[in-house]
Design a protein around this motif. Sequence first.
Motif, short mmCIF file in Angstrom:
data_model
loop_
_atom_site.label_atom_id
_atom_site.label_comp_id
_atom_site.label_asym_id
_atom_site.label_seq_id
_atom_site.Cartn_x
_atom_site.Cartn_y
_atom_site.Cartn_z
N ARG A 178 0.74 2.62 -3.39
CA ARG A 178 -0.59 2.88 -3.93
C ARG A 178 -0.67 4.30 -4.49
NH1 ARG A 178 -5.94 1.16 -0.73
NH2 ARG A 178 -7.37 1.44 -2.43
N GLY A 179 -1.28 4.41 -5.65
CA GLY A 179 -1.48 5.71 -6.26
C GLY A 179 -0.34 6.18 -7.13
N GLU A 197 0.80 -1.23 0.00
CA GLU A 197 0.00 0.00 0.00
C GLU A 197 0.83 1.27 0.00
OE1 GLU A 197 -4.23 0.22 1.12
OE2 GLU A 197 -3.42 -0.83 2.86
N ASP A 237 -8.90 -1.81 -3.73
CA ASP A 237 -10.07 -1.70 -2.86
C ASP A 237 -10.97 -2.93 -3.00
OD1 ASP A 237 -9.28 0.74 -1.85
OD2 ASP A 237 -10.50 1.91 -3.27
N SER A 279 -4.59 -0.70 -9.74
CA SER A 279 -5.30 0.57 -9.54
C SER A 279 -5.89 0.62 -8.14
CB SER A 279 -6.41 0.73 -10.58
OG SER A 279 -7.46 -0.19 -10.32
N ASP A 280 -6.22 1.82 -7.70
CA ASP A 280 -6.86 1.97 -6.38
C ASP A 280 -8.14 1.15 -6.31
OD1 ASP A 280 -4.91 3.61 -5.34
OD2 ASP A 280 -6.01 5.48 -5.71
N SER A 281 -8.93 1.18 -7.40
CA SER A 281 -10.20 0.45 -7.39
C SER A 281 -9.96 -1.06 -7.32
CB SER A 281 -11.05 0.81 -8.60
OG SER A 281 -10.41 0.42 -9.79
#
Length: 148
Positions: free
Chosen positions: A69-70, A66, A82, A77-79
């Motif tokens: 992340r981004g 993490e 998630d 991807s973040d999605s």
Amino acid sequence: MSASLSLATLFVAALGAATILPFQSEVVFVGLQAAGAAPVWLLVVVASVGNTIGSVITYLMGLGLERFRGRRWFPVSDSQLDRAQRIYNRWGLWSLLLTWAPFGDAIALAAGVMRTPWPVFTLLVAIAKTGRYIVLALATAGVIGAAG
């Protein structure tokens, strides 16, 4: 091939198969069992330990995932991340019993991201991995699926 080299090859193949590397340990396991390279129980132990350690490596990768992340170069991807976390939250620890399956690496990675307690992770993964190699050994020996 000597028994020691055979077991080392199996260990490396099993470890690699539980990481993001494209390894297949089943072929090595079945070949060594068919050749009688070592007692079947020893093949199961070596493959299970190697595969479990490979999943622990994947878990450790998840622990640090993490922080990237981004970032533009980050492959998830973040999605997607998630979504993986939602799925893991839904099925929880028991999903670790599926780490033997082809998608098991993603489960091990998600467990790391979700900070699953290491002892629980290792126990459930070891059960799953050992069960898989026991079934494979029995199938190779003709015990499973033998016609009457």
